[in-house]
Design a protein around this motif. Structure first.
Motif, PDB file in Angstrom:
ATOM      1  N   GLN A  76      -1.595  47.657  -4.953  1.00 51.71           N
ATOM      2  CA  GLN A  76      -1.689  46.359  -5.608  1.00 51.71           C
ATOM      3  C   GLN A  76      -1.447  46.488  -7.109  1.00 51.71           C
ATOM      4  O   GLN A  76      -1.543  47.580  -7.682  1.00 51.71           O
ATOM      5  N   VAL A  77      -1.141  45.370  -7.714  1.00 53.52           N
ATOM      6  CA  VAL A  77      -0.930  45.338  -9.162  1.00 53.52           C
ATOM      7  C   VAL A  77      -2.210  45.765  -9.874  1.00 53.52           C
ATOM      8  O   VAL A  77      -3.302  45.293  -9.553  1.00 53.52           O
ATOM      9  N   VAL A 115       3.597  46.351 -10.841  1.00 50.88           N
ATOM     10  CA  VAL A 115       3.989  45.370  -9.831  1.00 50.88           C
ATOM     11  C   VAL A 115       3.416  45.825  -8.494  1.00 50.88           C
ATOM     12  O   VAL A 115       2.916  46.943  -8.363  1.00 50.88           O
ATOM     13  N   GLU A 116       3.495  44.968  -7.505  1.00 46.64           N
ATOM     14  CA  GLU A 116       3.044  45.346  -6.174  1.00 46.64           C
ATOM     15  C   GLU A 116       4.043  46.331  -5.566  1.00 46.64           C
ATOM     16  O   GLU A 116       5.253  46.086  -5.571  1.00 46.64           O
ATOM     17  N   GLN A 127       7.943  50.350 -12.924  1.00 48.40           N
ATOM     18  CA  GLN A 127       6.924  49.830 -12.008  1.00 48.40           C
ATOM     19  C   GLN A 127       5.538  50.392 -12.271  1.00 48.40           C
ATOM     20  O   GLN A 127       4.591  50.033 -11.577  1.00 48.40           O
TER      21      GLN A 127
END
Length: 235
Positions: A76-77, A115-116, A127
């Motif tokens: 998850q974020v 990010v996810e 990311q």
């Protein structure tokens, strides 16, 4: 001997010429040589060379593989990456694709997902981040939501929310409608737990300003707080 008998004797008994008598050398059939065209030959050689070069480049591209970092579990974020979340794979990368090399895996572990992340994807440098979702000057307040208060949309880290103060139950029983708009404060989801077995309560950690933190905690304690999702482009 008459002239007729002389012709018969010369031709033989069956009309076949006698060897050595009047038979001249036979010329071989004339074969015309094919005219060579230098331009066609040069073009053929150029095409052959170009085809060979293309095959060589393709073989080199297929054979050149890079060890890259992959995602093996849902992340998850804002979640801190661990070695169990990541893996390695040998892939043929296009120069335009930016991926974290396997040699840099140790540097990625301990950073947060910006990010996810989904399993089976390559990890890109953009990311991950070293920044925390809790910024300087903010406080985190845990908010317990009953099943009927949990939004149908999944609460994700980094999602913006509005914290709404609602009237107490005894004030609502009077049936009077207040003309004053409810007080609201801005917040941001840091983490959301899974629904607790039996009760279905979801605990959401919400970051808010240090000035609003005590107010939000008081609303939670009194049971007068509701959480409202903000549109993605909202402030």
């Amino acid at each position: 001997m008459s002239k007729t008998k002389e012709r018969v004797s010369a031709a033989g008994a069956h009309g076949i010429p006698v060897q050595g008598q009047g038979a001249g050398p036979v010329a071989p059939p004339r074969v015309s040589a094919r005219r060579r065209r230098p331009g066609v030959i040069a073009l053929s050689l150029a095409l052959i060379a170009a085809g060979g070069a293309g095959v060589a480049v393709l073989v080199l591209q297929v054979g050149h593989r890079t060890q890259a970092v992959t995602v093996v579990r849902d992340v998850q974020v804002g979640q801190v990456l661990t070695e169990r979340d990541l893996g390695r794979a040998s892939v043929a990368l296009d120069p335009a694709v930016k991926a974290v090399r396997a040699d840099d895996l140790d540097e990625v572990v301990g950073q947060r997902a910006a990010v996810e992340l989904r399993p089976g994807s390559l990890l890109a440098p953009s990311q991950v981040t070293r920044d925390s979702l809790v910024r300087p000057g903010e406080q985190v307040v845990p908010i317990g939501l009953k099943p009927e208060q949990v939004p149908a949309s999944a609460l994700m880290p980094g999602q913006k929310v509005r914290l709404v103060h609602v009237p107490a139950q005894d004030a609502a029983d009077t049936g009077r409608t207040s003309a004053v708009a409810p007080q609201t404060l801005a917040g941001r989801v840091v983490k959301a737990s899974q629904a607790a077995p039996g009760t279905g309560v979801v605990v959401v950690d919400v970051a808010t300003s240090a000035d609003d933190g005590p107010t939000v905690a008081a609303w939670v304690s009194a049971g007068t707080l509701r959480l409202v999702l903000t549109a993605p482009d909202g402030s």
